[in-house]
Design an enzyme around this catalytic site. Structure first.
Site, PDB file in Angstrom:
ATOM      1  N   GLU A  55     -25.303   3.217 -20.466  1.00 43.41           N
ATOM      2  CA  GLU A  55     -24.791   1.887 -20.841  1.00 43.41           C
ATOM      3  C   GLU A  55     -23.456   1.601 -20.156  1.00 43.41           C
ATOM      4  O   GLU A  55     -22.570   2.452 -20.139  1.00 43.41           O
ATOM      5  CB  GLU A  55     -24.629   1.838 -22.363  1.00 43.41           C
ATOM      6  CG  GLU A  55     -24.974   0.516 -22.963  1.00 43.41           C
ATOM      7  CD  GLU A  55     -26.461   0.185 -22.837  1.00 43.41           C
ATOM      8  OE1 GLU A  55     -26.814  -0.565 -21.910  1.00 43.41           O
ATOM      9  OE2 GLU A  55     -27.247   0.665 -23.675  1.00 43.41           O
ATOM     10  N   GLY A 104     -30.411 -13.018 -28.210  1.00 41.63           N
ATOM     11  CA  GLY A 104     -29.159 -12.487 -28.771  1.00 41.63           C
ATOM     12  C   GLY A 104     -29.314 -11.127 -29.414  1.00 41.63           C
ATOM     13  O   GLY A 104     -28.413 -10.647 -30.086  1.00 41.63           O
ATOM     14  N   GLY A 109     -29.776  -8.268 -27.791  1.00 42.11           N
ATOM     15  CA  GLY A 109     -29.447  -7.176 -26.873  1.00 42.11           C
ATOM     16  C   GLY A 109     -30.683  -6.626 -26.174  1.00 42.11           C
ATOM     17  O   GLY A 109     -30.693  -5.499 -25.699  1.00 42.11           O
ATOM     18  N   SER A 167     -33.300 -11.028 -23.352  1.00 40.26           N
ATOM     19  CA  SER A 167     -34.142 -12.226 -23.374  1.00 40.26           C
ATOM     20  C   SER A 167     -33.848 -13.109 -22.167  1.00 40.26           C
ATOM     21  O   SER A 167     -34.744 -13.782 -21.644  1.00 40.26           O
ATOM     22  CB  SER A 167     -33.922 -13.004 -24.668  1.00 40.26           C
ATOM     23  OG  SER A 167     -32.558 -13.337 -24.809  1.00 40.26           O
ATOM     24  N   SER A 168     -32.614 -13.092 -21.674  1.00 38.01           N
ATOM     25  CA  SER A 168     -32.298 -13.963 -20.530  1.00 38.01           C
ATOM     26  C   SER A 168     -32.949 -13.434 -19.253  1.00 38.01           C
ATOM     27  O   SER A 168     -33.495 -14.215 -18.469  1.00 38.01           O
ATOM     28  CB  SER A 168     -30.797 -14.152 -20.369  1.00 38.01           C
ATOM     29  OG  SER A 168     -30.145 -12.918 -20.303  1.00 38.01           O
ATOM     30  N   GLU A 192     -28.400 -15.563 -13.241  1.00 35.95           N
ATOM     31  CA  GLU A 192     -27.579 -15.244 -14.415  1.00 35.95           C
ATOM     32  C   GLU A 192     -26.083 -15.361 -14.070  1.00 35.95           C
ATOM     33  O   GLU A 192     -25.303 -15.923 -14.834  1.00 35.95           O
ATOM     34  CB  GLU A 192     -27.919 -13.819 -14.874  1.00 35.95           C
ATOM     35  CG  GLU A 192     -27.190 -13.388 -16.101  1.00 35.95           C
ATOM     36  CD  GLU A 192     -28.091 -13.227 -17.317  1.00 35.95           C
ATOM     37  OE1 GLU A 192     -29.325 -13.297 -17.180  1.00 35.95           O
ATOM     38  OE2 GLU A 192     -27.544 -13.047 -18.399  1.00 35.95           O
ATOM     39  N   ASP A 224     -31.058  -5.100 -16.357  1.00 39.90           N
ATOM     40  CA  ASP A 224     -32.010  -5.857 -17.172  1.00 39.90           C
ATOM     41  C   ASP A 224     -33.113  -6.459 -16.312  1.00 39.90           C
ATOM     42  O   ASP A 224     -34.299  -6.402 -16.661  1.00 39.90           O
ATOM     43  CB  ASP A 224     -31.286  -6.977 -17.923  1.00 39.90           C
ATOM     44  CG  ASP A 224     -30.141  -6.446 -18.761  1.00 39.90           C
ATOM     45  OD1 ASP A 224     -30.095  -5.223 -18.994  1.00 39.90           O
ATOM     46  OD2 ASP A 224     -29.288  -7.248 -19.177  1.00 39.90           O
ATOM     47  N   TYR A 246     -16.981  -8.428 -21.786  1.00 38.09           N
ATOM     48  CA  TYR A 246     -17.818  -7.781 -20.772  1.00 38.09           C
ATOM     49  C   TYR A 246     -17.105  -7.827 -19.420  1.00 38.09           C
ATOM     50  O   TYR A 246     -16.967  -6.811 -18.727  1.00 38.09           O
ATOM     51  CB  TYR A 246     -19.178  -8.479 -20.698  1.00 38.09           C
ATOM     52  CG  TYR A 246     -20.173  -7.829 -19.765  1.00 38.09           C
ATOM     53  CD1 TYR A 246     -20.993  -6.790 -20.214  1.00 38.09           C
ATOM     54  CD2 TYR A 246     -20.309  -8.254 -18.454  1.00 38.09           C
ATOM     55  CE1 TYR A 246     -21.921  -6.198 -19.371  1.00 38.09           C
ATOM     56  CE2 TYR A 246     -21.227  -7.657 -17.596  1.00 38.09           C
ATOM     57  CZ  TYR A 246     -22.035  -6.643 -18.057  1.00 38.09           C
ATOM     58  OH  TYR A 246     -22.948  -6.055 -17.214  1.00 38.09           O
TER      59      TYR A 246
END
Ligand code: GLA
Length: 388
Positions: free
Chosen positions: A36, A125, A127, A130-131, A163, A175, A225
């Site tokens: 991560e 939302g 995590g 989804s985007s 994005e 992602d 971020y």
């Protein structure tokens, strides 16, 4: 039973535009098993695609226009001339799609005027990317419509570009790569520097992943971020390396000039890269206990050194510790960018449903929040099918 997103997208297309769709693109959300906040440091990640997908039904329009509708904004058809795609003012949910079209056109793909309808089973939302699923699903649908098949990495990078430039989130590549390249029954060990993907088999049906949503919606666009990215760049510079991927723990501990906060950020990234490689090796030899232990260590590092956890994520991980191995829980950690979103548990498959019931009840008692949860294993990546 609610029909899957693929069926709903096709139905929404027909009910909105009064004709059937021609192509159906779909792309999954992802879970990151470990690794991560390493992707934008040229490091290693180990995600896998989940069964929940976003689906986009499309068909060509006679006029050079773009029409978009989503089940999340019922009744709202967004429409603009294709020639104005770079600058059209569209609602938030449509910006991800706009960015994909802009980039495809820039890449010389012949995108005709088209109508699209979006449906999704990937919780927003949570995590679970989804985007990325939204971007990759449209890229896939338009591959069908335009007849140009992109290289898989190119499709993922195109989605990431959308994005960055249209959703204004400075994400890494994990992602979109997971959504494009996901493979049933496999995790993906991705080297974010070389973009090489090594499939790692999920070798044992005796184990599953339980995904528990905190119910706290995270927002990566929020400055934290970007701040972490900046701190990593500063730490790499201070250590004299191109990126934190190149630094070792020895180098870090012997450096004298690093500010304490940069030291901790770097310690997370360097140790997380090691844990990710160790975890892939453990999964290759079916050492599930070791993989689970590494998950807990990853979480503590994200909580203490990287400071991207929150009380709700920590609560779910503590519940996992309390349930412990006797209940079949081998490991747990937050997944995704943090500040909300979801926790994953590595659980014995036979105990998964019971652990799910116990954990969600304990979480509600502790936080007053309801955790939406599901049990999953690695699923397939993006694809497109011709409908008619
Ligand atoms: C988000 C970003 C990814 C990655 C993770 C943290 O999901 O989109 O690129 O940086 O956070 O690992």
């Amino acid at each position: 039973m609610v029909p899957p997103a693929t069926d709903r997208a096709a139905q929404l297309f027909t009910s909105t535009y009064q004709r059937p769709a021609r192509w159906l693109g779909s792309a999954p959300g992802r879970v990151n098993f470990i690794g991560e906040h390493t992707d934008y440091n040229d490091g290693f990640v180990l995600p896998f695609a989940i069964g929940q997908r976003t689906a986009i039904a499309v068909a060509e329009e006679e006029e050079p226009v773009v029409k978009l509708v989503s089940e999340f904004a019922p009744g709202e058809v967004v429409e603009f001339p294709l020639a104005e795609v770079t600058s059209a003012a569209v609602p938030g949910w449509a910006r991800y799609l706009q960015g994909v079209v802009v980039r495809l056109v820039e890449k010389g793909v012949r995108v005709p005027g088209f109508a699209a309808a979006v449906a999704s089973d990937v919780p927003a939302g949570g995590g679970l990317s989804s985007s990325a699923a939204l971007e990759v699903a449209l890229g896939s649908a338009l591959e069908g419509l335009s007849g140009s098949r992109l290289d898989r990495a190119e499709l993922a990078l195109l989605a990431q570009w959308a994005e960055h430039h249209y959703a204004k989130v400075p994400c890494g590549i994990m992602d979109q790569f997971a959504s494009v390249m996901g493979r049933e029954g496999h995790l993906l060990l991705l080297d974010c520097r070389t973009q090489e993907v090594q499939p790692i088999a999920w070798r044992d049906d005796g184990f599953s992943i339980l995904v528990l949503n905190t119910g706290v919606s995270h927002s990566l666009a929020g400055g934290e971020y970007a701040k972490r990215r900046e701190q990593c760049t500063l730490a790499a510079r201070a250590l004299g390396v191109a990126s934190l991927r190149d630094a070792t723990l020895e180098q870090l501990t012997s450096s004298r000039s690093l500010a304490p906060i940069l030291f901790r950020r770097a310690r997370h990234v360097i140790s997380e890269n090691e844990r990710t490689l160790q975890c892939a090796a453990a999964l290759e030899t079916s050492d599930w206990e070791r993989a689970g232990a590494l998950m807990f260590e990853s979480h503590y590092s994200l909580r203490d050194d990287y400071e991207v956890s929150c009380a709700e994520l920590d609560a779910l991980v503590e519940i996992a510790e309390q349930l412990g191995e006797e209940r079949g829980v081998l490991g747990a950690r937050m997944t995704g960018g943090g500040f909300g979103g979801s926790v994953i548990y590595l659980v014995a498959a036979a105990a998964a449903a019971e652990v799910q019931a116990l954990a969600t009840a304990a979480y509600e008692r502790r936080t007053g929040r309801v955790s939406r949860s599901f049990i999953t294993r690695p699923a397939a990546g993006a694809g497109v099918q011709e409908l008619a």
